[in-house]
Design an enzyme around this catalytic site. Structure first.
Site, mmCIF file in Angstrom:
data_model
loop_
_atom_site.group_PDB
_atom_site.id
_atom_site.type_symbol
_atom_site.label_atom_id
_atom_site.label_comp_id
_atom_site.label_asym_id
_atom_site.label_seq_id
_atom_site.Cartn_x
_atom_site.Cartn_y
_atom_site.Cartn_z
ATOM 1 N N ASP A 99 0.866 -1.181 0.000
ATOM 2 C CA ASP A 99 0.000 0.000 0.000
ATOM 3 C C ASP A 99 0.910 1.240 0.000
ATOM 4 O O ASP A 99 1.396 1.644 -1.051
ATOM 5 C CB ASP A 99 -0.899 -0.099 1.232
ATOM 6 C CG ASP A 99 -1.974 0.956 1.316
ATOM 7 O OD1 ASP A 99 -2.380 1.472 0.267
ATOM 8 O OD2 ASP A 99 -2.423 1.278 2.434
ATOM 9 N N LYS A 127 -0.920 -1.231 -4.701
ATOM 10 C CA LYS A 127 -1.707 -0.022 -4.995
ATOM 11 C C LYS A 127 -0.717 1.103 -5.250
ATOM 12 O O LYS A 127 -0.364 1.849 -4.326
ATOM 13 C CB LYS A 127 -2.567 0.364 -3.779
ATOM 14 C CG LYS A 127 -3.664 -0.605 -3.400
ATOM 15 C CD LYS A 127 -4.461 0.006 -2.247
ATOM 16 C CE LYS A 127 -5.176 -1.027 -1.441
ATOM 17 N NZ LYS A 127 -5.789 -0.484 -0.211
ATOM 18 N N ARG A 161 -10.689 -12.864 5.947
ATOM 19 C CA ARG A 161 -9.456 -13.447 5.402
ATOM 20 C C ARG A 161 -9.730 -14.723 4.602
ATOM 21 O O ARG A 161 -9.047 -15.024 3.640
ATOM 22 C CB ARG A 161 -8.479 -13.814 6.533
ATOM 23 C CG ARG A 161 -7.833 -12.631 7.194
ATOM 24 C CD ARG A 161 -6.641 -13.110 8.022
ATOM 25 N NE ARG A 161 -6.270 -12.155 9.049
ATOM 26 C CZ ARG A 161 -5.495 -11.093 8.851
ATOM 27 N NH1 ARG A 161 -5.011 -10.846 7.666
ATOM 28 N NH2 ARG A 161 -5.200 -10.275 9.848
HETATM 29 P P1 IMP Z 1 1.689 -0.401 3.838
HETATM 30 O O1 IMP Z 1 2.692 -0.431 4.950
HETATM 31 O O2 IMP Z 1 0.942 0.902 3.793
HETATM 32 O O3 IMP Z 1 2.268 -0.764 2.498
HETATM 33 O O4 IMP Z 1 0.570 -1.440 4.212
HETATM 34 C C1 IMP Z 1 0.715 -2.794 3.984
HETATM 35 C C2 IMP Z 1 -0.241 -3.562 4.841
HETATM 36 O O5 IMP Z 1 -1.464 -2.859 5.055
HETATM 37 C C3 IMP Z 1 -0.619 -4.860 4.153
HETATM 38 O O6 IMP Z 1 0.254 -5.878 4.518
HETATM 39 C C4 IMP Z 1 -2.000 -5.099 4.676
HETATM 40 O O7 IMP Z 1 -1.946 -5.765 5.904
HETATM 41 C C5 IMP Z 1 -2.560 -3.728 4.936
HETATM 42 N N1 IMP Z 1 -3.403 -3.287 3.794
HETATM 43 C C6 IMP Z 1 -3.150 -2.303 2.917
HETATM 44 N N2 IMP Z 1 -4.138 -2.176 2.025
HETATM 45 C C7 IMP Z 1 -5.044 -3.127 2.342
HETATM 46 C C8 IMP Z 1 -6.305 -3.522 1.780
HETATM 47 O O8 IMP Z 1 -6.805 -2.977 0.771
HETATM 48 N N3 IMP Z 1 -6.934 -4.555 2.400
HETATM 49 C C9 IMP Z 1 -6.439 -5.196 3.485
HETATM 50 N N4 IMP Z 1 -5.269 -4.855 4.036
HETATM 51 C C10 IMP Z 1 -4.572 -3.831 3.477
#
Ligand code: IMP
Length: 187
Positions: A99, A127, A161
């Site tokens: 994300d 994303k 999940r």
């Molecule tokens: P980041 O650190 O912002 O890249 O977030 C990564 C983590 O956020 C992932 O491993 C997921 O656990 C959670 N995450 C981010 N987007 C989603 C989503 O659309 N659905 C479910 N979990 C998400």
């Protein structure tokens, strides 16, 4: 409430097969260890590694966002460490979704301190429009738009999940907007 189906189980299976063959071509001469970032990785990692025809090692790491923030923050707390010694090993770091990129960046920094030979990220989803820090994804399933998705390991508040397909999650609010943040510790 579940919204549009983003990826059906057949789409997911096709993506996982493609990733497995890409990774298999990369495995030669390596000392591979697959490290899954709990909990979202579980369905993806088990399906992916079962398609590999050579024995590989599997381990898990779990982190949570620092503090009580409801958005992913720049620093993570180690909840569960790997048990393997990764010095000189080739790590395939398996994540459900990238994300903002902060989780992976912090996990990579943590693992790099143990002197592996290499670290390559394997992510089912990304994303790109949400990215805040640059993370190189060596093996990527597919990019998705800026929507919150659940299923096939991905949760919202620990629910959904076990869904075999990946759906958009729609908040039951007047605006009907999809949530953009993740509850701390929900990984
Ligand atoms: P980041 O650190 O912002 O890249 O977030 C990564 C983590 O956020 C992932 O491993 C997921 O656990 C959670 N995450 C981010 N987007 C989603 C989503 O659309 N659905 C479910 N979990 C998400």
């Amino acid at each position: 409430m579940l919204g549009t189906k983003v990826l059906g189980r057949e789409d997911i299976q096709a993506i996982v097969r493609r990733l497995a063959s890409e990774i298999e071509a990369d495995l030669a001469g390596r000392s591979p260890i697959f490290i899954g970032v709990l909990k979202g990785c579980v369905y993806f990692l088990t399906d992916l590694t079962r398609l590999l025809r050579q024995p590989v090692e599997v381990d898990f790491i779990q982190v949570s966002s620092y503090g009580a923030s409801t958005t992913t923050s720049g620093s993570v707390v180690l909840v569960k460490d790997i048990t393997a010694d990764v010095r000189g090993r080739d790590i395939y770091l398996v994540e459900d979704i990238v994300d903002t990129g902060t989780t992976l960046k912090d996990v990579i920094r943590l693992l790099e301190a143990r002197h592996p030979r290499s670290i390559q990220v394997v992510a089912l989803l990304s994303k790109p429009s949400r990215r805040q820090v640059e993370v190189e994804v060596a093996f990527l399933g597919t990019e998705i738009d800026d929507v919150f998705v659940v299923g096939y390991g991905l949760d919202h508040a620990e629910s959904y999940r076990n869904l075999p397909d990946i759906h958009e999650l729609v908040l039951e609010t007047a605006g009907g907007e999809a949530p953009q943040t993740v509850a701390a510790g929900s990984r």
